[in-house]
Design a protein around this motif. Structure first.
Motif, PDB file in Angstrom:
ATOM      1  N   ALA A   1       0.793  -1.269   0.041  1.00 39.77           N
ATOM      2  CA  ALA A   1       0.002   0.009  -0.170  1.00 39.77           C
ATOM      3  C   ALA A   1       0.937   1.166   0.112  1.00 39.77           C
ATOM      4  O   ALA A   1       1.983   1.211   0.552  1.00 39.77           O
ATOM      5  N   THR A   2       0.687   2.186  -0.775  1.00 41.52           N
ATOM      6  CA  THR A   2       1.476   3.206  -0.912  1.00 41.52           C
ATOM      7  C   THR A   2       0.763   4.655  -0.648  1.00 41.52           C
ATOM      8  O   THR A   2      -0.340   4.807  -1.192  1.00 41.52           O
ATOM      9  N   VAL A   3       1.231   5.369   0.181  1.00 39.32           N
ATOM     10  CA  VAL A   3       0.659   7.011   0.461  1.00 39.32           C
ATOM     11  C   VAL A   3       1.457   7.914  -0.198  1.00 39.32           C
ATOM     12  O   VAL A   3       2.308   7.651  -0.920  1.00 39.32           O
ATOM     13  N   ALA A   4       1.043   9.157   0.049  1.00 37.33           N
ATOM     14  CA  ALA A   4       1.691  10.147  -0.948  1.00 37.33           C
ATOM     15  C   ALA A   4       3.163  10.410  -0.549  1.00 37.33           C
ATOM     16  O   ALA A   4       3.571  10.004   0.677  1.00 37.33           O
ATOM     17  N   VAL A   5       3.895  10.910  -1.429  1.00 36.43           N
ATOM     18  CA  VAL A   5       5.251  11.360  -0.971  1.00 36.43           C
ATOM     19  C   VAL A   5       5.253  12.147   0.344  1.00 36.43           C
ATOM     20  O   VAL A   5       4.636  13.110   0.516  1.00 36.43           O
ATOM     21  N   ASN A   6       5.863  11.535   1.179  1.00 37.69           N
ATOM     22  CA  ASN A   6       6.174  12.195   2.374  1.00 37.69           C
ATOM     23  C   ASN A   6       5.077  12.205   3.387  1.00 37.69           C
ATOM     24  O   ASN A   6       5.003  12.981   4.275  1.00 37.69           O
ATOM     25  N   GLY A   7       4.047  11.252   3.037  1.00 40.88           N
ATOM     26  CA  GLY A   7       2.899  10.962   3.791  1.00 40.88           C
ATOM     27  C   GLY A   7       3.022  10.108   5.055  1.00 40.88           C
ATOM     28  O   GLY A   7       2.267   9.319   5.290  1.00 40.88           O
ATOM     29  N   GLY A   8       3.835  10.698   5.813  1.00 42.97           N
ATOM     30  CA  GLY A   8       3.956   9.788   7.118  1.00 42.97           C
ATOM     31  C   GLY A   8       2.674   9.867   8.067  1.00 42.97           C
ATOM     32  O   GLY A   8       2.390   8.808   8.570  1.00 42.97           O
ATOM     33  N   ALA A   9       2.056  10.694   8.226  1.00 43.03           N
ATOM     34  CA  ALA A   9       0.626  10.874   9.140  1.00 43.03           C
ATOM     35  C   ALA A   9      -0.269   9.906   8.153  1.00 43.03           C
ATOM     36  O   ALA A   9      -0.858   9.106   8.955  1.00 43.03           O
ATOM     37  N   ASN A  10      -0.478  10.137   6.980  1.00 39.34           N
ATOM     38  CA  ASN A  10      -1.552   9.064   6.500  1.00 39.34           C
ATOM     39  C   ASN A  10      -1.151   7.451   6.724  1.00 39.34           C
ATOM     40  O   ASN A  10      -1.962   6.712   6.731  1.00 39.34           O
ATOM     41  N   ALA A  11       0.423   7.299   6.638  1.00 42.15           N
ATOM     42  CA  ALA A  11       0.832   5.979   6.645  1.00 42.15           C
ATOM     43  C   ALA A  11       0.306   5.421   7.973  1.00 42.15           C
ATOM     44  O   ALA A  11      -0.133   4.271   8.149  1.00 42.15           O
ATOM     45  N   ALA A  12       0.591   6.226   8.993  1.00 41.16           N
ATOM     46  CA  ALA A  12       0.065   5.960  10.553  1.00 41.16           C
ATOM     47  C   ALA A  12      -1.462   5.677  10.713  1.00 41.16           C
ATOM     48  O   ALA A  12      -1.859   4.721  11.416  1.00 41.16           O
ATOM     49  N   LEU A  13      -1.934   6.487  10.046  1.00 33.75           N
ATOM     50  CA  LEU A  13      -3.631   6.249  10.126  1.00 33.75           C
ATOM     51  C   LEU A  13      -4.055   5.095   9.365  1.00 33.75           C
ATOM     52  O   LEU A  13      -4.798   4.249   9.765  1.00 33.75           O
ATOM     53  N   LEU A  14      -3.493   4.756   8.276  1.00 32.09           N
ATOM     54  CA  LEU A  14      -3.740   3.626   7.648  1.00 32.09           C
ATOM     55  C   LEU A  14      -3.353   2.233   8.404  1.00 32.09           C
ATOM     56  O   LEU A  14      -4.212   1.247   8.322  1.00 32.09           O
ATOM     57  N   ALA A  15      -2.238   2.372   8.774  1.00 29.99           N
ATOM     58  CA  ALA A  15      -1.833   1.522   9.768  1.00 29.99           C
ATOM     59  C   ALA A  15      -2.809   1.187  11.025  1.00 29.99           C
ATOM     60  O   ALA A  15      -3.332  -0.270  11.443  1.00 29.99           O
ATOM     61  N   CYS A  16      -3.286   2.160  11.661  1.00 24.02           N
ATOM     62  CA  CYS A  16      -4.259   2.346  12.654  1.00 24.02           C
ATOM     63  C   CYS A  16      -5.505   1.773  12.218  1.00 24.02           C
ATOM     64  O   CYS A  16      -6.105   0.709  12.799  1.00 24.02           O
ATOM     65  N   GLU A  17      -5.813   2.047  10.952  1.00 21.58           N
ATOM     66  CA  GLU A  17      -7.259   1.420  10.324  1.00 21.58           C
ATOM     67  C   GLU A  17      -7.018  -0.227  10.072  1.00 21.58           C
ATOM     68  O   GLU A  17      -7.992  -0.914  10.411  1.00 21.58           O
ATOM     69  N   ILE A  18      -6.037  -0.642   9.763  1.00 18.66           N
ATOM     70  CA  ILE A  18      -5.655  -2.010   9.504  1.00 18.66           C
ATOM     71  C   ILE A  18      -6.051  -2.807  10.784  1.00 18.66           C
ATOM     72  O   ILE A  18      -6.530  -3.812  10.753  1.00 18.66           O
ATOM     73  N   ILE A  19      -5.223  -2.104  11.950  1.00 20.80           N
ATOM     74  CA  ILE A  19      -5.235  -2.854  13.243  1.00 20.80           C
ATOM     75  C   ILE A  19      -6.863  -2.806  13.727  1.00 20.80           C
ATOM     76  O   ILE A  19      -7.273  -3.750  14.298  1.00 20.80           O
ATOM     77  N   ALA A  20      -7.369  -1.460  13.481  1.00 23.83           N
ATOM     78  CA  ALA A  20      -8.809  -1.388  14.063  1.00 23.83           C
ATOM     79  C   ALA A  20      -9.596  -2.415  13.371  1.00 23.83           C
ATOM     80  O   ALA A  20     -10.988  -2.518  14.100  1.00 23.83           O
TER      81      ALA A  20
END
Length: 162
Positions: A111-130
């Motif tokens: 799965a790929t987020v935007a260039v420099n998209g650190g916050a969205n990567a973390a949010l996506l990770a949380c959604e996966i765990i959730a």
């Protein structure tokens, strides 16, 4: 709760990773951060990936610039979800990293987020765990509501001003 594993290819990626860490801290999601290079420390990157599930991780985030092979190298060694953060580099403004991260061969998804998209990567990770954690899902719902309220307040403020 499952942990989020964050791997960056270089400490130059730290400002992007700090945005991811801030989100994980806000949502109280456990995490670990490591520097492993797909090219300079391939054995360590592989070992981390191979053992991630047994070590309590539920999703991995890999941030790298330029050739950006880290997310693919991580994904090749685990069946955990892997989120790639392409990082802006000095030559092609992050386009090289974006293409390297998003263009994975069939069978090894990243799965790929935007260039420099650190916050969205973390949010996506949380959604996966959730998906399997109702308490975290509730925190994500509350965050979305709070974020929406901030936008609506700004809307009201600008309407009053103009």
């Amino acid at each position: 709760m499952k942990k989020v594993g964050i791997i960056m290819g270089s400490d130059s990626d730290l400002p992007i990773i700090e945005k991811a860490v801030a989100v994980l801290k806000e949502l109280e999601v456990p995490y670990e951060v490591h520097i492993y290079s797909a090219h300079r420390t391939p054995v360590e990157a592989r070992d981390f990936s191979v053992n991630a599930k047994a070590n309590g991780f539920g999703v991995l985030i890999a941030a790298a610039g330029m050739a950006a092979h880290l997310a693919g190298a991580v994904a090749a060694n685990t069946t955990l979800p892997v989120i790639g953060i392409p990082c802006k580099g000095p030559v092609f403004d992050g386009m090289d990293a974006l293409l390297s991260t998003v263009q994975m061969p069939t069978g090894i998804p990243v799965a790929t987020v935007a260039v420099n998209g650190g916050a969205n990567a973390a949010l996506l990770a949380c959604e996966i765990i959730a998906v399997g954690d109702d308490a975290l899902a509730a925190k994500l719902d509350a965050k979305r509501k709070a974020d929406a309220e901030k936008v609506l307040k700004k809307d009201a403020d600008i309407a009053a001003k103009l």
